[in-house]
Write a protein that holds these residues in place. Structure first.
Motif, PDB file in Angstrom:
ATOM      1  N   GLU A   9       0.828  -1.213   0.000  1.00  0.00           N
ATOM      2  CA  GLU A   9       0.000   0.000   0.000  1.00  0.00           C
ATOM      3  C   GLU A   9       0.860   1.260   0.000  1.00  0.00           C
ATOM      4  N   ASN A  10       1.942   1.245   0.763  1.00  0.00           N
ATOM      5  CA  ASN A  10       2.823   2.409   0.781  1.00  0.00           C
ATOM      6  C   ASN A  10       3.483   2.639  -0.574  1.00  0.00           C
ATOM      7  N   LYS A  19      -2.520   6.851   7.394  1.00  0.00           N
ATOM      8  CA  LYS A  19      -2.677   5.454   7.777  1.00  0.00           C
ATOM      9  C   LYS A  19      -2.410   5.244   9.261  1.00  0.00           C
TER      10      LYS A  19
END
Length: 390
Positions: A9-10, A19
């Motif tokens: 995701e990063n 987040k």
């Protein structure tokens, strides 16, 4: 698994969302679990989406059954699941709202409402309120007040004006013969959980009627029982011309609707539309969710549990608390400090909550939550406030 998920995701996501350092993988009712197996009481509920609880059995079964029959069907064709949802909505909304535009999100609903108001009245001006939040696409963002959301994208859609929330005299002054509509929330969610004071909505409606403007009520966050009535405007003697709804409507899937009264229209064929709105899959899920809400009197549950939870939060003796406010199971705790560190500390204590502005901790739990889970959340907040994070 957690490290790989976070890394992916990063690496590939835009970074637009702040987040929290956990990977949620499962949910049931008012609880969720992360990838390490840790359990949390979920008072975030997907920003209020999981009102009937995570993986509600009624909704899951409706999705499974519809997915095996027909998933997509544009509104150029009739469909049984869509007709079912429209009929269900017609029974659920306040009297006087009889037609519906189906779409995919609260922001889309607000965009449609703005277009319908301008088209119906032939006017261009829209009056919105300070601290109001209506979405982040260009029209909805123009109605949203918070400068940090607006400034990077100016110039926005012209014709929008903002007045203080809760003061009917400011609406009376702002609404003119050029005003197409007033748009506001009954309870300002992102703006800090501020509830409309007695008489305010009635005063706004009177000003609209006197000048021939429409009244748009944004119930994206407050709709479907959250505040103790099916729709928050039903706490007051007010009849909206347009009502925007989403979030809890689909039991977890993305769906929204705009309900229209008799003063709206006519709407010519093709003046607005979308591809996915009213698809059979989300219609089946939304019908199941709304029926579950009604059959289990979740609005009544929100009133009872919300009053008890709010009183419990008010009993916390902490100099850090400025005020506790809310309606039903939409509750905000305003702190005298920034809320970020306290929200992080609540995660460590096993409770997920939301910010509302810079200082308010917002609780939007599923309405199926048990009293002991609300007590757990209250104790967690009490502990966090008694031992403030550094």
């Amino acid at each position: 698994m957690s490290e790989a998920v976070i890394e992916a995701e990063n690496k590939y996501a835009t970074g637009l969302h702040k987040k929290r350092d956990l990977v949620l993988v499962r949910g049931s009712g008012a609880r969720v679990w992360d990838s390490t197996g840790k359990e949390y009481v979920d008072c975030n509920a997907g920003h209020g989406v999981a009102l009937v609880g995570h993986c509600n059995r009624r909704v899951v079964e409706a999705i499974q059954a519809q997915a095996e029959r027909l998933v997509t069907c544009p509104e150029t064709f009739y469909n049984d699941a869509r007709a079912g949802l429209l009929s269900t909505l017609a029974e659920a909304v306040p009297a006087g709202l009889a037609r519906f535009f189906l779409c995919n999100s609260g922001t889309e609903a607000v965009e449609a409402a703005i277009k319908f108001a301008r088209l119906s009245t032939g006017r261009k001006e829209i009056v919105a309120t300070m601290r109001g939040f209506h979405g982040r696409s260009m029209g909805a963002l123009s109605a949203t007040w918070e400068p940090k959301y607006r400034k990077p994208f100016e110039p926005l859609v012209p014709g929008f004006h903002h007045v203080p929330f809760g003061l009917p005299e400011t609406i009376v002054e702002a609404v003119t013969e050029d005003t197409a509509a007033v748009i506001l929330e009954v309870v300002q969610g992102e703006g800090g959980v501020h509830v409309a004071p007695p008489g305010y909505l009635e005063g706004v409606e009177e000003a609209c009627r006197r000048k021939g403007a429409l009244l748009i009520i944004d119930e994206v966050q407050t709709g479907f029982g959250r505040t103790g009535r099916m729709f928050a405007c039903e706490h007051f003697d007010v009849d909206p011309d347009i009502l925007c709804m989403s979030k809890a409507m689909g039991g977890g899937v993305p769906v929204a609707a705009v309900a229209l009264g008799s003063r709206v229209g006519p709407l010519p064929v093709g003046v607005h539309g979308n591809t996915f709105g009213g698809n059979p899959l989300v219609c089946a899920a939304a019908s199941a969710a709304i029926e579950f809400i009604e059959e289990n009197d979740l609005p009544g549950r929100a009133i009872a549990l919300g009053a008890r939870f709010k009183a419990r939060l008010e009993s916390i003796k902490s100099p850090l608390i400025r005020e506790v406010r809310g309606l039903g199971l939409m509750v905000g705790v305003e702190l005298r400090q920034k809320n970020g560190p306290y929200l992080d500390a609540l995660v460590k204590a096993g409770v997920l909550a939301l910010p509302a502005g810079g200082t308010v901790i917002r609780f939007l739990p599923p309405l199926v939550i048990e009293p002991e889970d609300l007590e757990f959340a209250a104790r967690a907040l009490e502990g966090v406030l008694s031992n403030p994070p550094e």
